[in-house]
Write a protein that holds these residues in place. Sequence first.
Motif, short mmCIF file in Angstrom:
data_model
loop_
_atom_site.label_atom_id
_atom_site.label_comp_id
_atom_site.label_asym_id
_atom_site.label_seq_id
_atom_site.Cartn_x
_atom_site.Cartn_y
_atom_site.Cartn_z
N ARG A 1 0.84 -1.21 0.00
CA ARG A 1 0.00 0.00 0.00
C ARG A 1 0.87 1.25 0.00
NH1 ARG A 1 -4.55 1.12 -1.66
NH2 ARG A 1 -5.34 -0.80 -0.72
N ALA B 1 2.36 1.79 -3.43
CA ALA B 1 1.40 2.37 -4.36
C ALA B 1 1.22 3.87 -4.10
CB ALA B 1 0.06 1.65 -4.24
N GLN B 2 1.19 4.26 -2.83
CA GLN B 2 1.05 5.68 -2.51
C GLN B 2 2.26 6.48 -2.98
OE1 GLN B 2 0.36 5.53 1.72
NE2 GLN B 2 -1.84 5.15 1.49
N GLU C 1 1.81 6.98 -6.62
CA GLU C 1 0.72 7.93 -6.90
C GLU C 1 1.14 9.37 -6.61
OE1 GLU C 1 -2.39 6.18 -4.60
OE2 GLU C 1 -3.13 4.96 -6.27
N LEU D 1 -3.10 -5.70 -2.80
CA LEU D 1 -3.83 -4.60 -3.42
C LEU D 1 -4.84 -5.21 -4.37
CD1 LEU D 1 -1.00 -2.04 -4.31
CD2 LEU D 1 -2.63 -1.89 -2.44
N GLU E 1 -7.00 -6.11 -7.55
CA GLU E 1 -6.61 -6.06 -8.96
C GLU E 1 -7.19 -4.83 -9.64
OE1 GLU E 1 -4.43 -8.00 -10.60
OE2 GLU E 1 -4.04 -8.95 -8.66
N HIS E 2 -8.40 -4.44 -9.28
CA HIS E 2 -8.98 -3.26 -9.93
C HIS E 2 -8.21 -2.00 -9.57
CE1 HIS E 2 -11.02 -2.80 -5.95
NE2 HIS E 2 -11.02 -1.50 -6.26
N GLU E 3 -7.62 -1.97 -8.38
CA GLU E 3 -6.82 -0.81 -7.99
C GLU E 3 -5.51 -0.75 -8.78
OE1 GLU E 3 -4.86 1.07 -3.90
OE2 GLU E 3 -6.58 -0.28 -3.80
N GLY F 1 -6.29 0.34 -12.15
CA GLY F 1 -6.54 1.78 -12.16
C GLY F 1 -5.25 2.59 -12.18
N ILE F 2 -4.23 2.12 -11.45
CA ILE F 2 -2.94 2.81 -11.46
C ILE F 2 -2.32 2.74 -12.84
CG2 ILE F 2 -0.58 2.74 -10.56
CD1 ILE F 2 -1.76 1.83 -7.88
#
Length: 545
Positions: free
Chosen positions: A168, A171-172, A175, A221, A223-225, A228-229
């Motif tokens: 997580r 990923a942040q 982003e 995380l 899969e859709h997230e 989305g990334i």
Amino acid sequence: MSSSSQLDYLGGSAAAVLDVVHQRRRAEGKRWRFEDSKDFVDMPLRASQRDGHRRLAQATGEADVDAVLRECFGSPGSDLEVCDPDDWSASVPPSLRGSTERGREFTAHVHGCWPALCKRGAGQVDPRRHTLLRTPHKMFVPGSRFREQYYWDSYFILQGLLVSGLERSAAQLVENLLSCVERFGHVPNGTRGYYVGRTQPPLLSEMVVDLWRGCSGRGSLPEHELDGILTRALPLLVAEHGFLTAGARAVTVTGGGESHEMVRYFAGTACPRPESYKEDVACAASRREGDGEPEEVYREIATMAESGWDFSSRWLRDSSRLSSSRITRTVPVDLNTIVARMEANIARIAQTAGRSDLSESFLNLSRRRFRAIDAVMWDAGTGQWRDLVLDEEGAGYTHGGVAYASNWLPLWRDQGPEGKDFEAAVEALEVSGLVLEGGLSTSLKRTGHQWDYPNAWAPLQLLVHRGLVCSGGRRGRDLAEVIARNFVRNVHDTYLATGQLHEKYDAARPGKRGGGGEYSPQTGFGWTNGVVLKLLQEYSGALIP
């Protein structure tokens, strides 16, 4: 804040007042509180910008300046606060549990450093009072004086976050950088307003791909997230690629009867760096014939900072003078390799997104760039790829120096170089003198610059290591393991001696931190933590006896 108003507030009259007081105190044999120029520009304003600027500009002595600083400014870095990562667990992942007690203790310490490097804005970040740039998520900072998220540091930090099971947070981190591209069209050097005028080695596409590969199918995380990334990243990476390959950054080089499109670093500012205002003004004032006007010197210095190698004899005509930089006339081996990989990464992401046309286009760009690297940068006589130094008119070039660790970065590709170039490159690195008892030295030149001998930097250990593994040969893999073992043991031994992890290390004297540069050696340290954890995982913790 534009670069001009940024300089006026942060680097102009305010810094000039501080410089006058600094010189006065030095003449009196006293220490001025801003030995590091970055401290001042990291102090948030308590007053209005206009009032703080006016009062500081009107200060006539050190007592007045001290009063203004106390009343109108917060302490350096007080716009950030330490916080735990959202997915933090003190438990060391099984893949990091080494085979020896010393190894397990050291790994647990490195893993446990992440909360100390995780920061968020303290209250509302107002661009009129803060140099800190807003980010949507918590950030991971390198440590010590580096109080913000940095571009290429983030790639190496991400490796460690993934190994530590902090998907997580990884990923942040990505982003945050994607949001920078949305806002500025590129990723700044770091998340401070004074860094917007330059970028750093463009490793964002690597981060996106590594995040995708590291988290896909693991359930950490959704899969859709992840999808989305990837969807969000694709147009932003294309935009960043456009920024890196256009305008003054684009260079056409002729070699072997063919024209090749290549890239160089080229900062967007021609003024003193606000975070090093005093040092840059002094450098420009000491320039000699042939060094260019002050604005040219300022651009050269900022461009060296953009390269991440600030500073190194690699960029200098005279290694004793930063004002002799020629980096804006240099076509770097490592940058072109990273951009070629960026193009291949965009192709992968586009294919996943169903954009086969875009994928094919970027795959062709990557292939052409690697062919250009091999055509004009490969030096068969020394078994390495070498920077190109353009002549004054830009019509021709010569090869840059030998035995810089960056010269072996073109090994880092999905398939090794064609023919036997990779075998010659591996052999050349073995005998280059760069592979030392404490890791891979940046160069063979002892100049006092921090990106020269004998310093070993974590980023170069990992990137060259990956290139050697990609070379496809047993000899390359064996040398990669030697570099990994020597560096990790150096970090471990230095930790035992100092109790800390450091920004850089002495490759010639294991157990010693590195030195040199325009600021004092720093601790923390984000990219060292990340690289060490990644290498420990790769070799199942067997690097520490």
